[in-house]
Design an enzyme around this catalytic site. Structure first.
Site, PDB file in Angstrom:
ATOM      1  N   SER B 141       0.813  -1.210   0.000  1.00 45.89           N
ATOM      2  CA  SER B 141       0.000   0.000   0.000  1.00 45.89           C
ATOM      3  C   SER B 141       0.848   1.263   0.000  1.00 45.89           C
ATOM      4  CB  SER B 141      -0.908   0.001   1.230  1.00 45.89           C
ATOM      5  OG  SER B 141      -0.136   0.060   2.391  1.00 45.89           O
ATOM      6  N   LYS B 183       5.076   9.721   3.636  1.00 46.06           N
ATOM      7  CA  LYS B 183       4.921  10.816   2.675  1.00 46.06           C
ATOM      8  C   LYS B 183       5.885  11.956   3.018  1.00 46.06           C
ATOM      9  CE  LYS B 183       0.942   9.802   0.304  1.00 46.06           C
ATOM     10  NZ  LYS B 183       0.765   8.437   0.844  1.00 46.06           N
TER      11      LYS B 183
END
Lengths: 225, 225
Positions: B141, B183
DNA sequence: CTTGACAAAGAACGTTTGTTCTGATATGAT
DNA sequence: ATCATATCAGAACAAACGTTCTTTGTCAAG
């Protein structure tokens, strides 16, 4: 005393665990603590019989080894949680950059600006492998191998890899253009299938004579900060 | 004297090179040679002034460091070919897996099957940083962060990261669902922009109160072979 | 041959290190 | 309270260690 990041083996006394902890974290080539230093480090003093008993306990339980007749010669064999302890590192030469469009630099090339650089890795990370070299990835052309600009690729030099291995290969195109890539390598007779690591991307097929294998990718390292 | 696998730096005398070679290969935690041992190893004897001169030469040329007042305390800084040499490693606890949908395990959690594991890294790879922990990535993911199933992520624990840092964050969605991601983190007032490492993918915006920062990603390691 | 320069080895000295013996303190059982 | 046991600390001693000074041997220049 801060909490340890692992559970202690239950055959260690509090002081033995503290001494072993200190030995594990302080011992290095060029710094071998004496018994007095160990004693001070765990909150005790002197270098009397209590330290002899403590170290003998660690020896009998198999955590450390004492070199007879040498001072400052205590080798840690197991960590306080019982796991094996080692200190082995290997140096891997950084032979250059890997760029999609350029040939790979060769080891020991005289005008190679990377010739002096090397990467230090723990042996546990690369196993006992030989013939390793490192490449710095330049550009984002290998992003489908989940490898980006600046990443380090540790490669085991070999001219043939097993099916499924991630390999550093050079592909010679139909019009003579050449390109380096990192792909999972599969060979079916004379046809080579190069499969990107990114499962969302499709494979590339070509004739085996058009693929040159530099080696097998052992490790990818991305340093961020 | 067998040939060395590298070229000697030209500022070393024959004996200095031999001594450095011996130190580099014999020094380890728990085995630090004395001056007499060095002398014997390079074919000389005793522990007289000639060894003092030899070691001082190596110190002045920057190859070794002597700890004043300690016996058997000689640290090799550079190899006989001039390249940097160190043996420093750090152990980083592997605290568990990072899965998109599950909360991150906490350090020292009793029922954590990873609690006993740790990763040994060279200090050069993580700098002098503290508060490090490792996570094993489960599932694909996080592929937009160029991180795949099985990769190791080394994180420096911190509740706030600087703009642009790659961060391990937990995002709480509008309907209460939660998700961990890797991120690049940017904060503009109360709005957080989470930018995937893959330049082909767009950013994600959300309110700062919906983002929990676990720490800053220092290193990504992918073991393949 | 003599001289000077240099490197290795030995001797002397004080400090450190490991070992062993002994004393001091704490703990627990009766 | 008394005694036994265990643990830490200090003293004494011999061996090892690093430093410094001195001696010995080698080699080249004069």
């Amino acid at each position: 005393m801060p909490a340890l990041p692992y559970n202690l083996a239950d055959d260690l006394t509090e002081l033995e665990a503290r001494a072993l902890e200190y030995l594990m974290h302080s011992s290095r080539p060029g710094f071998c603590p004496s018994r007095e230093e160990i004693s001070r480090a765990i909150g005790l003093g002197g270098r009397g019989y209590h330290i002899v008993r403590l170290l003998n306990g660690l020896v009998e339980k198999g955590y450390v080894r004492l070199e007879p007749g040498r001072s400052r010669a205590i080798t840690v064999l197991r960590r306080p949680d019982g796991r094996r302890f080692s200190f082995d590192t290997v140096w891997v030469p950084l032979v250059g950059q890997i760029v999609a469009g350029k040939p790979l630099p060769s080891v020991g090339q005289a005008d190679n600006p990377f010739a002096d650089e090397a990467i230090e890795l723990t042996r546990g990370m690369v196993g006992g492998q030989d013939d390793l070299f490192a490449l710095r990835v330049a550009g984002d052309s290998m992003i489908d191998a989940l490898v980006n600009d600046g990443d380090l690729v540790i490669v085991r030099a070999m001219s043939e890899v097993a099916n499924g291995d991630m390999a550093v290969v050079r592909v010679i195109g139909e019009e003579g253009q050449e390109e380096n890539t990192l792909k999972h390598f599969f060979r079916h007779d004379d046809i080579v299938r190069l499969q990107p690591a990114n499962p969302n991307m499709g494979p590339f097929f070509c004739h085996a004579s058009r693929v040159h294998v530099y080696g097998k990718v052992v490790l990818v390292i991305r340093q961020l900060g």
